[in-house]
Enzyme design. Structure first.
Site, PDB file in Angstrom:
ATOM      1  N   THR A  42      25.092  24.347  -8.955  1.00  0.00           N
ATOM      2  CA  THR A  42      23.973  24.434  -9.899  1.00  0.00           C
ATOM      3  C   THR A  42      23.798  23.129 -10.662  1.00  0.00           C
ATOM      4  OG1 THR A  42      24.307  26.800 -10.157  1.00  0.00           O
ATOM      5  CG2 THR A  42      23.097  25.696 -11.912  1.00  0.00           C
ATOM      6  N   CYS A  43      24.882  22.589 -11.192  1.00  0.00           N
ATOM      7  CA  CYS A  43      24.777  21.406 -12.053  1.00  0.00           C
ATOM      8  C   CYS A  43      24.088  20.251 -11.341  1.00  0.00           C
ATOM      9  CB  CYS A  43      26.169  20.982 -12.531  1.00  0.00           C
ATOM     10  SG  CYS A  43      26.151  19.422 -13.405  1.00  0.00           S
ATOM     11  N   CYS A  48      21.778  20.808 -14.454  1.00  0.00           N
ATOM     12  CA  CYS A  48      21.933  19.706 -15.417  1.00  0.00           C
ATOM     13  C   CYS A  48      21.369  18.368 -14.941  1.00  0.00           C
ATOM     14  CB  CYS A  48      23.416  19.486 -15.742  1.00  0.00           C
ATOM     15  SG  CYS A  48      24.374  20.982 -15.871  1.00  0.00           S
ATOM     16  N   LYS A  51      17.535  18.326 -14.190  1.00  0.00           N
ATOM     17  CA  LYS A  51      16.897  18.608 -15.482  1.00  0.00           C
ATOM     18  C   LYS A  51      16.930  17.365 -16.378  1.00  0.00           C
ATOM     19  CE  LYS A  51      19.217  19.411 -18.772  1.00  0.00           C
ATOM     20  NZ  LYS A  51      19.908  20.630 -19.121  1.00  0.00           N
ATOM     21  N   ALA A 115      31.590  32.529   2.791  1.00  0.00           N
ATOM     22  CA  ALA A 115      32.939  33.076   2.988  1.00  0.00           C
ATOM     23  C   ALA A 115      33.068  34.362   2.196  1.00  0.00           C
ATOM     24  CB  ALA A 115      33.979  32.067   2.511  1.00  0.00           C
ATOM     25  N   TYR A 177      18.538  28.214 -23.607  1.00  0.00           N
ATOM     26  CA  TYR A 177      18.638  26.808 -23.207  1.00  0.00           C
ATOM     27  C   TYR A 177      17.512  26.407 -22.244  1.00  0.00           C
ATOM     28  CZ  TYR A 177      23.625  26.099 -24.581  1.00  0.00           C
ATOM     29  OH  TYR A 177      24.813  25.938 -25.243  1.00  0.00           O
ATOM     30  N   GLU A 181      14.380  23.912 -23.001  1.00  0.00           N
ATOM     31  CA  GLU A 181      14.397  22.592 -22.358  1.00  0.00           C
ATOM     32  C   GLU A 181      13.173  22.414 -21.463  1.00  0.00           C
ATOM     33  OE1 GLU A 181      18.218  22.393 -20.411  1.00  0.00           O
ATOM     34  OE2 GLU A 181      19.226  21.705 -22.239  1.00  0.00           O
ATOM     35  N   ARG A 198      10.977  37.106 -26.950  1.00  0.00           N
ATOM     36  CA  ARG A 198      10.911  38.486 -27.450  1.00  0.00           C
ATOM     37  C   ARG A 198      11.444  38.659 -28.878  1.00  0.00           C
ATOM     38  NH1 ARG A 198      15.539  41.302 -23.590  1.00  0.00           N
ATOM     39  NH2 ARG A 198      17.304  40.064 -24.280  1.00  0.00           N
ATOM     40  N   GLY A 261      18.010  34.081 -18.576  1.00  0.00           N
ATOM     41  CA  GLY A 261      19.455  34.171 -18.394  1.00  0.00           C
ATOM     42  C   GLY A 261      19.857  34.051 -16.929  1.00  0.00           C
ATOM     43  N   THR A 310      29.007  23.287 -17.348  1.00  0.00           N
ATOM     44  CA  THR A 310      29.726  22.492 -16.332  1.00  0.00           C
ATOM     45  C   THR A 310      31.089  21.982 -16.818  1.00  0.00           C
ATOM     46  OG1 THR A 310      27.635  21.858 -15.368  1.00  0.00           O
ATOM     47  CG2 THR A 310      29.515  20.438 -14.861  1.00  0.00           C
ATOM     48  N   ALA A 340      24.800  20.571 -25.973  1.00  0.00           N
ATOM     49  CA  ALA A 340      23.511  19.971 -26.308  1.00  0.00           C
ATOM     50  C   ALA A 340      22.414  20.773 -25.635  1.00  0.00           C
ATOM     51  CB  ALA A 340      23.460  18.527 -25.826  1.00  0.00           C
ATOM     52  N   HIS A 434      24.981   0.952 -39.854  1.00  0.00           N
ATOM     53  CA  HIS A 434      23.622   0.815 -40.366  1.00  0.00           C
ATOM     54  C   HIS A 434      22.833  -0.197 -39.556  1.00  0.00           C
ATOM     55  CE1 HIS A 434      20.542   1.078 -43.413  1.00  0.00           C
ATOM     56  NE2 HIS A 434      20.475  -0.244 -43.426  1.00  0.00           N
ATOM     57  N   GLU A 439      24.293   7.515 -39.173  1.00  0.00           N
ATOM     58  CA  GLU A 439      24.972   7.167 -40.432  1.00  0.00           C
ATOM     59  C   GLU A 439      24.810   8.262 -41.486  1.00  0.00           C
ATOM     60  OE1 GLU A 439      23.294   3.862 -42.845  1.00  0.00           O
ATOM     61  OE2 GLU A 439      21.671   3.850 -41.394  1.00  0.00           O
TER      62      GLU A 439
HETATM   63  P1  NDP Z   1      20.295  31.982 -22.125  1.00  0.00           P
HETATM   64  O1  NDP Z   1      21.293  33.062 -22.100  1.00  0.00           O
HETATM   65  O2  NDP Z   1      20.564  30.738 -22.869  1.00  0.00           O
HETATM   66  O3  NDP Z   1      18.917  32.574 -22.658  1.00  0.00           O
HETATM   67  C1  NDP Z   1      18.314  33.672 -22.049  1.00  0.00           C
HETATM   68  C2  NDP Z   1      17.048  33.984 -22.816  1.00  0.00           C
HETATM   69  O4  NDP Z   1      16.307  34.975 -22.129  1.00  0.00           O
HETATM   70  C3  NDP Z   1      17.344  34.526 -24.209  1.00  0.00           C
HETATM   71  O5  NDP Z   1      16.386  33.976 -25.080  1.00  0.00           O
HETATM   72  C4  NDP Z   1      17.144  36.028 -24.024  1.00  0.00           C
HETATM   73  O6  NDP Z   1      16.697  36.674 -25.178  1.00  0.00           O
HETATM   74  C5  NDP Z   1      16.019  36.058 -23.007  1.00  0.00           C
HETATM   75  N1  NDP Z   1      16.003  37.279 -22.202  1.00  0.00           N
HETATM   76  C6  NDP Z   1      17.045  37.862 -21.572  1.00  0.00           C
HETATM   77  N2  NDP Z   1      16.631  38.972 -20.912  1.00  0.00           N
HETATM   78  C7  NDP Z   1      15.307  39.077 -21.147  1.00  0.00           C
HETATM   79  C8  NDP Z   1      14.317  40.008 -20.754  1.00  0.00           C
HETATM   80  N3  NDP Z   1      14.613  41.050 -19.975  1.00  0.00           N
HETATM   81  N4  NDP Z   1      13.057  39.831 -21.191  1.00  0.00           N
HETATM   82  C9  NDP Z   1      12.744  38.777 -21.986  1.00  0.00           C
HETATM   83  N5  NDP Z   1      13.639  37.847 -22.385  1.00  0.00           N
HETATM   84  C10 NDP Z   1      14.908  38.007 -21.969  1.00  0.00           C
HETATM   85  O7  NDP Z   1      19.982  31.721 -20.595  1.00  0.00           O
HETATM   86  P2  NDP Z   1      19.252  30.519 -19.837  1.00  0.00           P
HETATM   87  O8  NDP Z   1      18.685  31.140 -18.628  1.00  0.00           O
HETATM   88  O9  NDP Z   1      18.364  29.757 -20.739  1.00  0.00           O
HETATM   89  O10 NDP Z   1      20.487  29.592 -19.453  1.00  0.00           O
HETATM   90  C11 NDP Z   1      21.621  30.156 -18.804  1.00  0.00           C
HETATM   91  C12 NDP Z   1      22.892  29.475 -19.227  1.00  0.00           C
HETATM   92  O11 NDP Z   1      22.979  28.217 -18.579  1.00  0.00           O
HETATM   93  C13 NDP Z   1      22.995  29.132 -20.716  1.00  0.00           C
HETATM   94  O12 NDP Z   1      23.429  30.193 -21.496  1.00  0.00           O
HETATM   95  C14 NDP Z   1      23.969  27.996 -20.699  1.00  0.00           C
HETATM   96  O13 NDP Z   1      25.270  28.532 -20.668  1.00  0.00           O
HETATM   97  C15 NDP Z   1      23.642  27.292 -19.397  1.00  0.00           C
HETATM   98  N6  NDP Z   1      22.778  26.125 -19.627  1.00  0.00           N
HETATM   99  C16 NDP Z   1      23.237  25.089 -20.385  1.00  0.00           C
HETATM  100  C17 NDP Z   1      22.448  23.981 -20.615  1.00  0.00           C
HETATM  101  C18 NDP Z   1      22.959  22.851 -21.444  1.00  0.00           C
HETATM  102  O14 NDP Z   1      24.168  22.792 -21.688  1.00  0.00           O
HETATM  103  N7  NDP Z   1      22.093  21.961 -21.934  1.00  0.00           N
HETATM  104  C19 NDP Z   1      21.100  23.865 -20.059  1.00  0.00           C
HETATM  105  C20 NDP Z   1      20.704  25.011 -19.301  1.00  0.00           C
HETATM  106  C21 NDP Z   1      21.518  26.087 -19.107  1.00  0.00           C
HETATM  107  P3  NDP Z   1      17.715  37.213 -26.309  1.00  0.00           P
HETATM  108  O15 NDP Z   1      18.195  36.004 -27.025  1.00  0.00           O
HETATM  109  O16 NDP Z   1      16.835  38.073 -27.145  1.00  0.00           O
HETATM  110  O17 NDP Z   1      18.778  37.953 -25.588  1.00  0.00           O
END
Ligand code: NDP
Length: 451
Positions: A42-43, A48, A51, A115, A177, A181, A198, A261, A310, A340, A434, A439
């Site tokens: 994925t990364c 990552c 992106k 596998a 995230y 992003e 939501r 998610g 990652t 981040a 500075h 700072e």
């Molecule tokens: P996240 O878990 O960060 O966010 C998922 C979002 O989807 C939340 O806002 C959640 O809402 C919403 N959601 C979940 N289910 C539903 C639904 N059925 N209907 C509507 N909204 C819903 O997942 P991402 O997909 O953004 O990223 C996955 C993971 O990947 C991250 O958690 C992170 O660990 C990793 N990642 C890290 C990055 C970085 O380090 N810069 C960049 C990208 C990904 P609610 O909050 O209400 O549950």
């Protein structure tokens, strides 16, 4: 018993490749790795790396807009997605080869096939069976699509990097995230972008002040942010895609991205037959040493759904090596994970949020909000926000949070201090650099409030 391999790794992403490579090259173990898709996971292939390159590409809009304020006359024909995408994929091909080479040079046998486990020491790869003393599952995760009619018309994050052309308008569903992003990236490319979430505020789990500030900055940058909205249906029609909200209002977009998610890739690996425990989200349940309930089977990275980042998968791989091959059992400390979010501006964060820390201790909260020298000169209204969460009793800095250009870079360094247990006095004693944005981190003298 004689095994074909000391270690058989399933999954060639960041965690799997690290474990295989180190076991083979540093320990001298006989190692195999199976990957059914592209090496790098994925990364490297659909997360990552592509992106971040898109983040860089999208940032040029601001720089080009501001160039004249700094005396430059910059003529340009706008952003060419096809040109960028071609270069992007060449870079991903190069990186995938780097990963393959790392494994080859380490002497790891690779199988470009799916596998699955047949028993606690046997792996089936295509038609062939191999035995291994230890099996490591590092199969990662995949985007989750909510179960609503027409969801198949929506894109997921994997699809973004392969778009044939940029849409004129996009709706992004989610507030985590990826949604945030991608909203900043698309907006930077000039796509009419709506972020639909939501809940009450995007980025649940982050510090409240940070969430409020980034929402304000993203809105200022031109993203339309719609909170407390549920979508119930997506229809493809002649005008593109129609989004239907729970109150039955509708809106049309060229594309819709669901970023709701990710779920672990634990299906069809033969885990049920072995009695390996699977959690409610599909994650492989492991102990503090990444061991499943079967002694010879370990799992690391997103398939375990611990902290899906990652650097964590890589650290889990290294702890796995210490535990299994160096006889020095090592637990990973998940307390101080800097992270981040590559929005525009970026978010950087390490340690506890105010909401978390206030559960157990009286706090001093230090905040500052200001316009950077660069943005002020360019006539922009963008504001930097910084926050320190300090435990009143012992003055320990429990959390450090930024919304700022280069926040990802800033937080990496701040994380050293916070992880070491630095106090507010340590920050105060540090001489400022500075003129910089960073700072301000060492010049916040008086608490903004107590909590
Ligand atoms: P996240 O878990 O960060 O966010 C998922 C979002 O989807 C939340 O806002 C959640 O809402 C919403 N959601 C979940 N289910 C539903 C639904 N059925 N209907 C509507 N909204 C819903 O997942 P991402 O997909 O953004 O990223 C996955 C993971 O990947 C991250 O958690 C992170 O660990 C990793 N990642 C890290 C990055 C970085 O380090 N810069 C960049 C990208 C990904 P609610 O909050 O209400 O549950």
């Amino acid at each position: 018993m004689n095994f074909d391999y000391d270690l058989f790794v399933i999954g060639g992403g960041s965690g799997g490749v690290r474990a295989a490579r180190v076991a083979a090259s540093e320990i001298g173990a006989k190692v195999a790795l199976a990957e059914e898709d592209r090496y790098g996971g994925t990364c490297v292939i659909r997360g990552c790396v592509p992106k971040k390159l898109m983040v860089y590409a999208s940032e040029f809009r601001k720089n080009l807009e501001d160039a004249s304020a700094f005396g430059w006359s910059a003529e340009h024909d706008g952003f060419n997605w096809q040109k960028f995408r071609k270069k992007l994929h060449l870079e991903l091909d190069r990186l995938e080869n780097v990963y393959r080479e790392l494994l080859r040079k380490a002497g790891v046998d690779t199988y470009d096939q799916r596998a699955k486990l047949l028993d606690s020491h046997t792996v089936l790869v295509g038609e062939k069976k191999f035995t291994a003393r230890i099996i490591l599952i590092a199969t990662g995760g995949r985007p989750f699509r909510p179960d609503i009619p027409g969801i198949e018309n929506a894109l997921v994050s994997d699809d973004i990097f392969n778009l044939k052309s940029l849409p004129k308008s996009i709706a992004i569903i989610g507030g985590g995230y990826i949604a945030c992003e991608m909203a900043s990236i698309m907006n930077g490319f000039g796509v009419d972008t709506k972020l639909i979430y939501r809940g009450d505020q995007i980025l649940r789990g982050f510090d409240k002040d940070i969430r409020d500030h980034i929402a304000e900055e993203m809105t200022k940058s031109g993203i339309s942010l719609s909170l407390n909205e549920d979508i119930t249906e997506i229809n493809a029609n002649a005008k593109g895609l129609e989004l239907i909200y729970s109150d039955r209002k509708t809106e049309n977009f060229d594309e819709i991205l669901v970023a709701t998610g990710r779920i672990p890739n634990s299906d069809d690996l033969g885990l049920e037959n072995l009695g390996i425990q699977i959690g409610s989200m599909g994650q492989i349940v492991v102990d503090d040493y990444s061991r499943s309930c079967i002694e010879s089977v370990y799992a690391i990275g997103d398939v375990t759904d611990r902290s899906n980042l990652t650097p964590i998968a890589i650290r889990e791989a290294m702890s796995f090596i210490e535990t299994v091959f160096r006889d020095a059992p090592e637990k990973l400390d998940y307390r101080f994970i800097p992270t981040a979010v590559f929005t525009a501006p970026e978010i950087g964060t390490v340690g506890l949020t105010e909401e978390e820390a206030s559960q157990f201790a009286p706090l001093e909260i230090y905040t500052t909000k200001f316009k950077s020298m660069r943005d002020g000169f360019a006539g922009r209204q963008d504001r930097v926000f910084m926050k320190l969460v300090v435990e009143e009793r012992n003055q320990k800095v429990l959390g450090c949070h930024f919304v700022s250009p280069f926040a990802g870079e800033l937080v990496q360094l701040a994380a050293i201090a916070v992880t070491m247990g630095a106090t507010k006095l340590d920050f105060d004693k540090t001489i400022a650099v500075h003129p910089t944005i960073a700072e301000e981190l060492v010049t916040m003298r008086k608490p903004t409030r107590r909590a």
